[in-house]
Scaffold this motif. Sequence first.
Motif, PDB file in Angstrom:
ATOM      1  N   GLN A  80       0.750  -1.108  -0.139  1.00  0.00           N
ATOM      2  CA  GLN A  80       0.105  -0.179   0.130  1.00  0.00           C
ATOM      3  C   GLN A  80       0.987   1.338  -0.006  1.00  0.00           C
ATOM      4  N   ALA A  82       3.414   2.057  -1.911  1.00  0.00           N
ATOM      5  CA  ALA A  82       3.724   2.137  -3.167  1.00  0.00           C
ATOM      6  C   ALA A  82       3.247   3.484  -3.698  1.00  0.00           C
ATOM      7  N   ARG A  83       1.906   3.695  -3.009  1.00  0.00           N
ATOM      8  CA  ARG A  83       1.397   5.084  -3.634  1.00  0.00           C
ATOM      9  C   ARG A  83       1.772   6.390  -2.966  1.00  0.00           C
ATOM     10  N   ASP A  84       2.622   6.258  -1.777  1.00  0.00           N
ATOM     11  CA  ASP A  84       3.007   7.276  -1.038  1.00  0.00           C
ATOM     12  C   ASP A  84       4.363   7.886  -1.491  1.00  0.00           C
ATOM     13  N   ASP A  85       4.845   9.204  -1.370  1.00  0.00           N
ATOM     14  CA  ASP A  85       6.095   9.640  -1.709  1.00  0.00           C
ATOM     15  C   ASP A  85       7.068   9.185  -0.784  1.00  0.00           C
ATOM     16  N   ARG A  89       6.739   7.536   2.925  1.00  0.00           N
ATOM     17  CA  ARG A  89       7.322   6.453   3.281  1.00  0.00           C
ATOM     18  C   ARG A  89       8.432   6.245   4.186  1.00  0.00           C
TER      19      ARG A  89
END
Length: 127
Positions: A80, A82-85, A89
């Motif tokens: 999940q 992966a969508r974060d910058d 992260r």
Amino acid sequence: MSERDVFEYALLRVVPRIERGECINAGVLVYCRAKSFVAARTHLDERKLLALDPDADVAGVRAALSAVEGVCAGGAAAGQAARDDAGRRFRWLIAPRSTVVQPGPVHTGLTADPAAEAERLLGLLVR
């Protein structure tokens, strides 16, 4: 002299028996906002780990360290996250937790090359 950017880093500690509070350094997280860079470099010294706890789950610790590296790398390995910058992260990974693999306090510095800094810190603080 090349331009240097602020970076943040935290050690990854393995605490095999939470109640004892003993730990070994097993990795480093590095984040550089200016370069949108986040990475983890890990190295598990099994001999040290087993000296603290002869019954330590070495495979489980390796899997947890690998998962941290995956979150940093992004893509499918990050799940999940992966969508974060990169910054989100890093902040998620440094959040305090009482698990066997724990982040240490965050420190800062200046670097021209955050990837090289991650390798340098791994050698200096972990290996």
